[in-house]
Design an enzyme around this catalytic site. Structure first.
Site, PDB file in Angstrom:
ATOM      1  CE  LYS A 245       3.598  -2.201   3.629  1.00  0.00           C
ATOM      2  NZ  LYS A 245       2.638  -2.650   2.628  1.00  0.00           N
TER       3      LYS A 245
ATOM      4  CE  LYS B 191      -1.966   2.349  -6.921  1.00  0.00           C
ATOM      5  NZ  LYS B 191      -1.135   1.605  -7.863  1.00  0.00           N
TER       6      LYS B 191
ATOM      7  CE  LYS C 222      11.106   6.298  -3.982  1.00  0.00           C
ATOM      8  NZ  LYS C 222      11.026   6.478  -5.436  1.00  0.00           N
TER       9      LYS C 222
END
Ligand code: TRP
Length: 358
Positions: free
Chosen positions: A220, A137, A223
């Site tokens: 997978k 991240k 969103k």
């Protein structure tokens, strides 16, 4: 692997059971979900939430919406508040029963942050720097736009778990490293200050529960996919969901057979179908022998519509009745605090904090 549904290998690695707060005989599970997703999607539901619902029958279950974890990246305040309610409403719509589990919001229980500080002080800087989720991240956003909160995120998660003396923590594969850290730090605390925390086992949700993108069946369901066409959001119009199923990517073959490698699209449809209806994959293969993909898609679209329609309605009912929702959360926070406060008091004492006299 011990059973069909989960890989519980590390559970056997030595659970200790220190005195801790009084509790029943059922093993305790704890898990958390971030309130950032808005509508849950089929992947969240089949991968995690459905397991939570099942575990409340056999376990002393604690589930929370982790709003404090959510603010490790920027959040719009009104949206965060709305999404927190929306998450709770969806968890209830999915079948969590406040009479059978403890459902609460993380920020309602101040002990998380309080124990989080102690845990942070027990963690090596290098050790924290090795967390791959943080590395990914922060690499994506650059260090100036990465908060220190994102760095200490795993230590708050460790506190979430240890406060409740959880035996098992059902999470996805992506949280495995955080679970390992939890075990390491629980043991470190116990060795340094005396037995205080249960060392929890991972309860990693197994691959077959994994749901893939309808347009890109090698990825997978998530969103953050390139197109929303492959994502089944549970709060979408049921008609839109049916359409997404009917336009799912398959392959140029015509045989309906489960083969994750050669036929990822068809296999994904089969596993969604199987998971939602409880019909075995083999049985479905037989049912659709000689039939085309169209028949499978039409039937699955119907199965999905039957599933999302009541889910949406129930979610809306909870959203329309904020007083009921608030009172469920107030009771949940009270039950959670009773456990958390006792563990925190013990930890404060072990660490050597001077008791506050009232
Ligand atoms: N980090 C978890 C996730 O992103 C959410 C979480 C926070 C959690 N605290 C937890 C999960 C405690 C299990 C136990 O999925």
């Amino acid at each position: 692997m011990r059973d069909m549904a989960t890989d519980r290998s590390s559970v056997t690695a030595g659970n200790t059971q220190p005195s801790g707060p009084a509790r029943g005989t059922r093993p305790r599970v704890l898990s958390g979900i971030q309130p950032t997703s808005g509508s849950f999607h089929l992947g969240n539901y089949l991968g995690a939430v459905r397991q939570w619902v099942a575990l409340q029958e056999s376990h002393d279950a604690f589930y929370m919406v982790v709003d404090q974890h959510a603010i490790t990246v920027p959040q719009d305040p009104a949206e965060l508040r709305h999404n927190t309610r929306l998450s709770v409403a969806q968890l209830l719509a999915a079948g969590l029963d406040p009479e059978r589990c403890t459902l609460f919001v993380q920020s309602h229980v101040p002990e998380h942050v309080q124990l989080g500080w102690i845990i942070t002080c027990l963690t090596g800087f290098g050790e924290a720097s090795r967390m791959t989720q943080f590395k990914d991240k922060s690499a994506r956003h650059g260090s100036d736009r990465t908060s220190v909160g994102l760095f200490t995120y795993p230590m708050l998660m460790v506190a979430d778990i240890l406060l409740y003396q959880a035996d098992e923590v059902p999470v996805g594969e992506d949280q495995r490293q955080h679970l390992e850290l939890t075990r390491t730090l629980a043991e470190r605390f116990n060795t340094t200050y005396g037995d205080t925390f249960t060392v929890p086992g991972a309860y990693i949700l197994k691959e077959t529960a994994k749901i893939y993108d309808l347009q890109e069946p090698s990825a997978k369901m998530s969103k953050s996919a390139a197109t929303p066409k492959g994502l089944v959001s549970l709060l979408d119009e049921p008609k839109a969901t049916a359409k997404k199923v009917r336009s799912a990517v398959t392959d140029t073959d015509t045989v309906i057979r489960f083969d994750r490698e050669a036929k990822p699209g068809v296999s994904n449809l089969l596993s969604i179908y199987s998971t939602l209806t409880g019909t075995g994959i083999g049985e479905l293969e037989q049912k659709y022998a000689g039939k085309g993909y169209g028949a499978l898609k039409t039937d699955l679209a119907e199965v999905m519509v039957d599933f999302v329609t009541p889910f949406r309605e129930r979610t809306q009912q909870y959203l329309d009745d904020p007083e009921t929702l608030d009172s469920i959360l107030a009771k949940g926070a009270e039950k959670a605090r009773a456990v958390a406060a006792e563990t925190l008091a013990q930890a404060y004492d072990r660490v050597g904090f001077l008791p506050a006299k009232h």
